[in-house]
Design a protein around this motif. Structure first.
Motif, PDB file in Angstrom:
ATOM      1  N   LEU A   1      39.465  48.561  41.077  1.00  0.00           N
ATOM      2  CA  LEU A   1      38.967  47.186  41.090  1.00  0.00           C
ATOM      3  C   LEU A   1      39.798  46.306  40.173  1.00  0.00           C
ATOM      4  N   CYS A   2      40.131  45.108  40.651  1.00  0.00           N
ATOM      5  CA  CYS A   2      40.696  44.068  39.794  1.00  0.00           C
ATOM      6  C   CYS A   2      39.579  43.043  39.578  1.00  0.00           C
ATOM      7  N   PRO A   3      38.873  43.127  38.444  1.00  0.00           N
ATOM      8  CA  PRO A   3      37.715  42.253  38.240  1.00  0.00           C
ATOM      9  C   PRO A   3      38.105  40.803  37.969  1.00  0.00           C
ATOM     10  N   VAL A   4      37.172  39.911  38.232  1.00  0.00           N
ATOM     11  CA  VAL A   4      37.402  38.490  37.972  1.00  0.00           C
ATOM     12  C   VAL A   4      37.653  38.260  36.486  1.00  0.00           C
ATOM     13  N   GLN A   5      36.755  38.796  35.641  1.00  0.00           N
ATOM     14  CA  GLN A   5      36.851  38.538  34.208  1.00  0.00           C
ATOM     15  C   GLN A   5      38.131  39.119  33.629  1.00  0.00           C
ATOM     16  N   GLY A   6      38.906  38.252  33.007  1.00  0.00           N
ATOM     17  CA  GLY A   6      40.169  38.655  32.413  1.00  0.00           C
ATOM     18  C   GLY A   6      41.350  38.576  33.355  1.00  0.00           C
ATOM     19  N   ASN A   7      41.077  38.329  34.637  1.00  0.00           N
ATOM     20  CA  ASN A   7      42.148  38.271  35.651  1.00  0.00           C
ATOM     21  C   ASN A   7      41.983  37.049  36.545  1.00  0.00           C
ATOM     22  N   GLU A   8      41.544  35.947  35.947  1.00  0.00           N
ATOM     23  CA  GLU A   8      41.181  34.770  36.742  1.00  0.00           C
ATOM     24  C   GLU A   8      42.335  34.223  37.577  1.00  0.00           C
ATOM     25  N   GLU A   9      43.551  34.311  37.081  1.00  0.00           N
ATOM     26  CA  GLU A   9      44.684  33.749  37.827  1.00  0.00           C
ATOM     27  C   GLU A   9      44.855  34.430  39.182  1.00  0.00           C
ATOM     28  N   TRP A  10      44.746  35.753  39.200  1.00  0.00           N
ATOM     29  CA  TRP A  10      45.041  36.505  40.425  1.00  0.00           C
ATOM     30  C   TRP A  10      43.787  37.014  41.140  1.00  0.00           C
ATOM     31  N   CYS A  11      42.790  37.444  40.367  1.00  0.00           N
ATOM     32  CA  CYS A  11      41.604  38.078  40.958  1.00  0.00           C
ATOM     33  C   CYS A  11      40.356  37.240  40.761  1.00  0.00           C
ATOM     34  N   GLY A  12      40.521  35.938  40.591  1.00  0.00           N
ATOM     35  CA  GLY A  12      39.397  35.055  40.335  1.00  0.00           C
ATOM     36  C   GLY A  12      38.707  34.511  41.570  1.00  0.00           C
ATOM     37  N   GLN A  13      38.979  35.062  42.751  1.00  0.00           N
ATOM     38  CA  GLN A  13      38.327  34.582  43.967  1.00  0.00           C
ATOM     39  C   GLN A  13      36.804  34.730  43.839  1.00  0.00           C
ATOM     40  N   SER A  14      36.074  33.763  44.374  1.00  0.00           N
ATOM     41  CA  SER A  14      34.616  33.799  44.320  1.00  0.00           C
ATOM     42  C   SER A  14      34.050  33.189  45.592  1.00  0.00           C
ATOM     43  N   GLN A  15      32.729  33.271  45.735  1.00  0.00           N
ATOM     44  CA  GLN A  15      32.103  32.687  46.920  1.00  0.00           C
ATOM     45  C   GLN A  15      32.341  31.187  46.994  1.00  0.00           C
ATOM     46  N   SER A  16      32.379  30.532  45.840  1.00  0.00           N
ATOM     47  CA  SER A  16      32.574  29.078  45.839  1.00  0.00           C
ATOM     48  C   SER A  16      34.048  28.684  45.854  1.00  0.00           C
ATOM     49  N   ASN A  17      34.916  29.564  45.355  1.00  0.00           N
ATOM     50  CA  ASN A  17      36.367  29.320  45.358  1.00  0.00           C
ATOM     51  C   ASN A  17      37.061  30.558  45.913  1.00  0.00           C
ATOM     52  N   PRO A  18      37.138  30.682  47.245  1.00  0.00           N
ATOM     53  CA  PRO A  18      37.578  31.939  47.864  1.00  0.00           C
ATOM     54  C   PRO A  18      39.063  32.262  47.720  1.00  0.00           C
ATOM     55  N   ASP A  19      39.884  31.331  47.234  1.00  0.00           N
ATOM     56  CA  ASP A  19      41.306  31.600  47.025  1.00  0.00           C
ATOM     57  C   ASP A  19      41.610  31.630  45.525  1.00  0.00           C
ATOM     58  N   ASN A  20      42.608  32.427  45.149  1.00  0.00           N
ATOM     59  CA  ASN A  20      43.012  32.430  43.745  1.00  0.00           C
ATOM     60  C   ASN A  20      43.920  31.246  43.448  1.00  0.00           C
ATOM     61  N   GLN A  21      44.475  31.203  42.238  1.00  0.00           N
ATOM     62  CA  GLN A  21      45.283  30.050  41.830  1.00  0.00           C
ATOM     63  C   GLN A  21      46.588  29.924  42.604  1.00  0.00           C
ATOM     64  N   HIS A  22      46.932  30.955  43.368  1.00  0.00           N
ATOM     65  CA  HIS A  22      48.157  30.926  44.175  1.00  0.00           C
ATOM     66  C   HIS A  22      47.843  30.825  45.671  1.00  0.00           C
ATOM     67  N   GLY A  23      46.588  30.462  45.988  1.00  0.00           N
ATOM     68  CA  GLY A  23      46.197  30.230  47.367  1.00  0.00           C
ATOM     69  C   GLY A  23      45.934  31.480  48.189  1.00  0.00           C
ATOM     70  N   ALA A  24      45.745  32.611  47.527  1.00  0.00           N
ATOM     71  CA  ALA A  24      45.530  33.869  48.244  1.00  0.00           C
ATOM     72  C   ALA A  24      44.067  34.294  48.175  1.00  0.00           C
ATOM     73  N   PRO A  25      43.448  34.629  49.308  1.00  0.00           N
ATOM     74  CA  PRO A  25      42.049  35.071  49.307  1.00  0.00           C
ATOM     75  C   PRO A  25      41.870  36.510  48.835  1.00  0.00           C
ATOM     76  N   VAL A  26      42.955  37.294  48.825  1.00  0.00           N
ATOM     77  CA  VAL A  26      42.890  38.697  48.396  1.00  0.00           C
ATOM     78  C   VAL A  26      44.076  38.966  47.477  1.00  0.00           C
ATOM     79  N   HIS A  27      43.832  39.772  46.453  1.00  0.00           N
ATOM     80  CA  HIS A  27      44.916  40.167  45.560  1.00  0.00           C
ATOM     81  C   HIS A  27      44.976  41.681  45.433  1.00  0.00           C
TER      82      HIS A  27
END
Length: 204
Positions: free
Chosen positions: A111-137
């Motif tokens: 697992l790449c958890p959201v906490q501590g990895n917001e740039e890449w693994c920060g996808q959420s129900q309200s923001n489904p893409d990460n900071q680089h526009g990717a829905p999956v990392h």
């Protein structure tokens, strides 16, 4: 009047179909688990205690929490044991870099958890893409050789695509379960939306 009624009936059917389409994209717990799409890629070391509970010899990866299907401490998610062909197409930090890029097949074990990895693994129900526009990392494990095979020298973060594939295309072997409740049933399940290990908890 008849034409108006027909239009309203068509609108109701179209609206219902649209809702079903949106619902189909959400797995149990609100996780988003699609068998293919765009993705971002980085790499990490220290893969010997993966969240799925089974380490492996062969190319492995952690996947972002919204796709993994569980949260830290809750056990394996439905991504555990599934295999994916990963293909890079560009470096977000070096737009002029033209390759060479590679494709590898990895098994998800971590697992790449959201906490501590917001740039890449920060996808959420309200923001489904990460900071680089990717829905999956995918965070590719260095220890099992996947990172070295995938990343060109000097390029440690890439964008591209992923496709779920049969694990018969994966070159590796599974280790022994590390604890009770370990699961990599995704390796024998059909592609998403089929269920393997199942999801736990609620998506971020």
């Amino acid at each position: 009047m008849v034409q108006i009624l027909r239009f309203l009936q068509f609108l109701a059917v179209a609206t219902a179909a649209s809702c079903l389409t949106v619902a189909d994209k959400r797995a149990a717990g609100g996780y988003v688990q699609n068998p293919s799409g765009t993705a971002s890629f980085t790499h990490y070391s220290g893969c010997g205690q993966p969240a799925c509970g089974v380490a492996a010899n062969g190319f492995t990866a952690a996947v972002s929490q919204l796709a993994f299907g569980s949260a830290p401490g809750l056990g394996p998610g439905d991504a555990c044991g599934r295999c994916f062909a990963l293909t890079a197409t560009k470096d977000p930090f070096s737009p002029s870099f033209g390759g060479p890029f590679h494709t590898i097949v990895v098994k998800v074990t971590d697992l790449c958890p959201v906490q501590g990895n917001e740039e890449w693994c920060g996808q959420s129900q309200s923001n489904p893409d990460n900071q680089h526009g990717a829905p999956v990392h995918f965070d590719i494990c260095e220890d099992t050789g996947g990172a070295n095979a995938f990343f060109p020298s000097g390029h440690g973060a890439l964008l591209g695509s992923y496709t779920e594939v049969s694990c018969s295309q994966w070159s590796g072997s599974d280790g022994n379960p590390l604890w009770n409740g370990a699961c990599i049933s995704g390796e024998k399940a059909g592609n998403w939306p089929s269920t393997g290990c199942g999801n736990k908890g609620t998506a971020p």
